[in-house]
Design an enzyme around this catalytic site. Sequence first.
Site, PDB file in Angstrom:
ATOM      1  N   ASP A   7      -2.606 -28.485 -66.608  1.00 42.71           N
ATOM      2  CA  ASP A   7      -2.901 -27.057 -66.685  1.00 42.71           C
ATOM      3  C   ASP A   7      -1.768 -26.454 -67.503  1.00 42.71           C
ATOM      4  OD1 ASP A   7      -4.091 -24.551 -66.162  1.00 42.71           O
ATOM      5  OD2 ASP A   7      -2.702 -24.214 -64.515  1.00 42.71           O
ATOM      6  N   GLU A  68      -6.734 -28.428 -69.870  1.00 37.89           N
ATOM      7  CA  GLU A  68      -7.551 -27.214 -69.859  1.00 37.89           C
ATOM      8  C   GLU A  68      -7.674 -26.674 -71.282  1.00 37.89           C
ATOM      9  OE1 GLU A  68      -7.522 -24.038 -66.658  1.00 37.89           O
ATOM     10  OE2 GLU A  68      -6.486 -23.012 -68.284  1.00 37.89           O
ATOM     11  N   ASP A 141      -0.925 -23.611 -60.293  1.00 37.67           N
ATOM     12  CA  ASP A 141      -0.987 -24.434 -61.503  1.00 37.67           C
ATOM     13  C   ASP A 141      -1.117 -25.916 -61.151  1.00 37.67           C
ATOM     14  OD1 ASP A 141      -0.068 -22.203 -63.506  1.00 37.67           O
ATOM     15  OD2 ASP A 141       1.411 -22.218 -61.885  1.00 37.67           O
TER      16      ASP A 141
END
Length: 186
Positions: A7, A68, A141
């Site tokens: 992430d 991501e 996160d």
Amino acid sequence: MRVLGVDPGLTRCGIGVVDGVAGRSLRMVGVGVVRTPSDADIADRLLLIERGIEAWLDEHRPECVAVERVFSQHNVRTVMGTAQASAVAMLCASRRGLPVALHTPSEVKAAVTGSGRADKAQVGAMVTRLLRLDAPPKPADAADALALAICHIWRAPALNRLQLAHAAARRTPAPVRAPVRRKGTS
């Protein structure tokens, strides 16, 4: 399959490693966050992220990396930092010959919670449940990185079939068609 989920972020880059295959129980191997000081020079921050990701790759030896996909936000500065951290993760994986998969935030949320509009708390709760953890990973996160890895594990078989079909279609020559003759012409 062992997947390292990333992430991306400049201040906190979530990292999560999950083992599993679609349709079977999943197991968390590791979770954490690579942190950089917000007052440091951008080049130094990216170097710290690179070192952190390399350490995770060395320690956990994933088969692929799920990152991501950066999407447009209102804050251009945030988008730039996220995109730069994302590029570092892709570079680290590519340097080792590892496949990289990009998943959108809504794709990850839908895979893990059933809704592409789920909030951080819902994602954390489902990650906790799916990996049979005692509590949601903190900060968010870290939970998001695990969700990315889970999403990829579940989607990889379908993605692989699509990629194989696409590659086969590119290799197969188009059929040759005979010219059409119209009535009354020779």
